[in-house]
Design a protein around this motif. Structure first.
Motif, mmCIF file in Angstrom:
data_model
loop_
_atom_site.group_PDB
_atom_site.id
_atom_site.type_symbol
_atom_site.label_atom_id
_atom_site.label_comp_id
_atom_site.label_asym_id
_atom_site.label_seq_id
_atom_site.Cartn_x
_atom_site.Cartn_y
_atom_site.Cartn_z
ATOM 1 N N THR A 91 50.863 18.260 26.000
ATOM 2 C CA THR A 91 49.715 18.464 25.106
ATOM 3 C C THR A 91 49.832 19.770 24.341
ATOM 4 N N GLU A 92 50.168 20.843 25.051
ATOM 5 C CA GLU A 92 50.186 22.188 24.454
ATOM 6 C C GLU A 92 51.587 22.804 24.523
ATOM 7 N N TYR A 93 51.824 23.724 23.602
ATOM 8 C CA TYR A 93 53.083 24.463 23.545
ATOM 9 C C TYR A 93 52.849 25.949 23.803
ATOM 10 N N THR A 94 53.877 26.618 24.314
ATOM 11 C CA THR A 94 53.944 28.066 24.266
ATOM 12 C C THR A 94 55.413 28.449 24.127
ATOM 13 N N ARG A 95 55.663 29.663 23.616
ATOM 14 C CA ARG A 95 57.041 30.110 23.437
ATOM 15 C C ARG A 95 57.575 30.767 24.706
ATOM 16 N N LEU A 96 58.867 30.631 24.911
ATOM 17 C CA LEU A 96 59.556 31.263 26.028
ATOM 18 C C LEU A 96 60.792 31.984 25.506
ATOM 19 N N PHE A 97 61.141 33.093 26.161
ATOM 20 C CA PHE A 97 62.451 33.695 25.938
ATOM 21 C C PHE A 97 63.228 33.487 27.221
ATOM 22 N N LEU A 98 64.343 32.769 27.128
ATOM 23 C CA LEU A 98 65.119 32.434 28.321
ATOM 24 C C LEU A 98 66.519 33.033 28.245
ATOM 25 N N LYS A 99 66.937 33.531 29.396
ATOM 26 C CA LYS A 99 68.253 34.156 29.525
ATOM 27 C C LYS A 99 68.782 33.825 30.907
ATOM 28 N N ASN A 100 70.000 33.397 30.980
ATOM 29 C CA ASN A 100 70.578 33.052 32.276
ATOM 30 C C ASN A 100 70.460 34.231 33.240
ATOM 31 N N GLY A 101 70.039 33.931 34.462
ATOM 32 C CA GLY A 101 69.826 34.963 35.464
ATOM 33 C C GLY A 101 68.361 35.327 35.644
ATOM 34 N N TYR A 102 67.511 34.862 34.747
ATOM 35 C CA TYR A 102 66.078 35.136 34.868
ATOM 36 C C TYR A 102 65.498 34.436 36.093
ATOM 37 N N ASP A 103 64.466 35.037 36.668
ATOM 38 C CA ASP A 103 63.737 34.454 37.801
ATOM 39 C C ASP A 103 62.246 34.527 37.443
ATOM 40 N N LEU A 104 61.778 33.513 36.737
ATOM 41 C CA LEU A 104 60.427 33.524 36.177
ATOM 42 C C LEU A 104 59.427 32.791 37.056
ATOM 43 N N LYS A 105 58.266 33.392 37.202
ATOM 44 C CA LYS A 105 57.154 32.756 37.896
ATOM 45 C C LYS A 105 55.961 32.759 36.952
ATOM 46 N N LEU A 106 55.397 31.580 36.729
ATOM 47 C CA LEU A 106 54.283 31.425 35.799
ATOM 48 C C LEU A 106 53.039 30.960 36.540
ATOM 49 N N LYS A 107 51.916 31.563 36.182
ATOM 50 C CA LYS A 107 50.630 31.109 36.715
ATOM 51 C C LYS A 107 49.696 30.932 35.523
ATOM 52 N N MET A 108 49.012 29.773 35.463
ATOM 53 C CA MET A 108 48.145 29.517 34.315
ATOM 54 C C MET A 108 47.132 28.415 34.622
ATOM 55 N N ASP A 109 46.136 28.318 33.744
ATOM 56 C CA ASP A 109 45.146 27.248 33.784
ATOM 57 C C ASP A 109 45.251 26.515 32.453
ATOM 58 N N ALA A 110 45.648 25.241 32.492
ATOM 59 C CA ALA A 110 45.896 24.507 31.247
ATOM 60 C C ALA A 110 44.645 24.310 30.403
ATOM 61 N N LYS A 111 43.465 24.477 30.999
ATOM 62 C CA LYS A 111 42.226 24.364 30.217
ATOM 63 C C LYS A 111 42.010 25.598 29.343
ATOM 64 N N GLN A 112 42.618 26.704 29.740
ATOM 65 C CA GLN A 112 42.605 27.922 28.923
ATOM 66 C C GLN A 112 44.059 28.312 28.698
ATOM 67 N N PHE A 113 44.754 27.441 28.023
ATOM 68 C CA PHE A 113 46.204 27.450 27.991
ATOM 69 C C PHE A 113 46.795 28.815 27.644
ATOM 70 N N ASP A 114 46.631 29.259 26.413
ATOM 71 C CA ASP A 114 47.258 30.516 25.985
ATOM 72 C C ASP A 114 46.675 31.724 26.706
ATOM 73 N N GLU A 115 45.346 31.727 26.867
ATOM 74 C CA GLU A 115 44.660 32.896 27.401
ATOM 75 C C GLU A 115 44.975 33.179 28.869
ATOM 76 N N SER A 116 45.391 32.144 29.601
ATOM 77 C CA SER A 116 45.551 32.309 31.050
ATOM 78 C C SER A 116 46.989 32.570 31.495
ATOM 79 N N ILE A 117 47.933 32.523 30.571
ATOM 80 C CA ILE A 117 49.350 32.635 30.935
ATOM 81 C C ILE A 117 49.698 34.032 31.447
ATOM 82 N N VAL A 118 50.270 34.071 32.657
ATOM 83 C CA VAL A 118 50.761 35.332 33.228
ATOM 84 C C VAL A 118 52.099 35.061 33.922
ATOM 85 N N TYR A 119 53.117 35.863 33.566
ATOM 86 C CA TYR A 119 54.432 35.737 34.187
ATOM 87 C C TYR A 119 54.686 36.916 35.116
ATOM 88 N N THR A 120 55.438 36.649 36.175
ATOM 89 C CA THR A 120 55.975 37.697 37.028
ATOM 90 C C THR A 120 57.448 37.397 37.261
#
Length: 334
Positions: A78-107
């Protein structure tokens, strides 16, 4: 700010082997109120390079490699967001799809670059078309000059990935050019308001031809569209509801196709098959039709509202999918 996808067996096998590499990207997420059961990672050509299934708790974890460090798209159906990906990354995403853009947090590794992108999307959303067009030329120039300087200065002083900075600077320049083009075109269109609309005399799907003058005495809401235009087709259900709601009121709904002449029969069949309502017309010279050119139409769908005297109320009116259109019609027609 919605599609079908295909992944070949060769691509799948390649990704599977990538997933076993020590240099692979590890990507996991917790998504509340998810929109679907699959997450798609897509490249700049809109090609899916990875699919990841989400479990009942909104969790997924997977590994894969990318051919190059670059910007990609995260799509949840349904929704899109941009990512920057690089081999070796270890990404963890937490979000609420009802507040898609506003809730995105990576660690995790790669979080700094991707949190920057998440916040950048929110900032871009604050530049609404209404605010943009309301600016004077001097204020608009000042805004984009400050925007470019602020963003590039921040990147130069940051410790973000060098490739990320290089790509983002190109994106900033592209975005600035897009804003300039939109502002110039919107200002030109804005000047058409209150002018007498240029007439047309186009083939009517029901037979014969229809002139704009024949509709005088009523408001005329015009949809300039084409059968090949996805966003145009997406507005059709909303337009049908609007037509039904204001049926019998002092308004005519006119759809003008700018399909090329060779697709005339395709247009006729489309209108019949979809049981399109209102007055269905076919422009004489597609994009080069005099009526279309007079309104500076360079993209579709485009909606125009004309008053009972033949004057343009709005040369770039709200779309049928916008609640604002119904509010306007309620004021004008009740």
């Amino acid at each position: 700010m919605k599609k079908s996808f295909l992944i070949t067996l060769i691509t799948f096998c390649s990704i599977y082997s990538f997933g076993q590499s020590k240099n692979a990207i590890t990507f996991q997420a917790e998504i509340a109120n998810r929109n679907g059961d699959v997450i798609y990672i897509k490249d700049g050509k809109n090609k899916t390079i990875k699919e990841m299934k989400i479990n009942d708790k909104g969790f997924f974890k997977d590994t894969f490699e990318v051919e190059k460090e670059d910007f990609y798209m995260f799509f949840d159906g349904t929704e899109y967001t941009r990512l920057f990906l690089k081999n070796g990354y270890d990404l963890k995403l937490k979000m609420d799809a009802k507040q898609f853009d506003e809730s995105i947090v990576y660690t995790g590794k790669g979080a700094t670059e991707n949190n920057y992108l998440a916040q950048d999307i929110i900032k871009e959303g604050l530049i609404t078309p209404e605010k943009l067009v309301a600016l004077s030329e001097a204020d608009f120039k000042k805004m984009i000059d400050e925007k470019k300087l602020t963003e590039e200065t921040f990147l130069d002083k940051s410790s973000l990935d060098k490739t990320f900075i290089e790509i983002q600077k190109r994106n900033i320049s592209t975005n600035i050019k897009g804003l300039q083009r939109y502002y110039t075109e919107s200002k030109a269109v804005q000047k058409l308001n209150n002018a007498v609309a240029l007439t047309f005399n186009y083939v009517n799907h029901k037979g014969g031809a229809t002139k704009l003058e024949e509709l005088k005495g009523k408001y005329v809401y015009i949809d300039v569209w084409a059968t090949w235009c996805g966003p145009c087709r997406g507005e059709i259900p909303f337009l049908q509801k609007i037509e039904e709601k204001y049926h019998g009121k002092n308004i005519e709904f006119v759809s003008i196709s700018i399909d090329v002449q060779k697709d005339f029969e395709k247009w006729k069949k489309f209108v019949s098959d979809k049981q399109l309502g209102g007055i269905q017309l076919f422009a004489d010279k597609d994009w080069n039709s005099d009526f279309v050119k007079s309104l500076n139409i360079t993209g579709i769908p485009r909606f125009i509202l004309i008053d009972p005297n033949g004057k343009i109320v709005n040369a770039d009116a709200e779309r049928p999918s916008s609640p604002k259109l119904g509010e306007l019609f309620d004021r004008l027609l009740n």
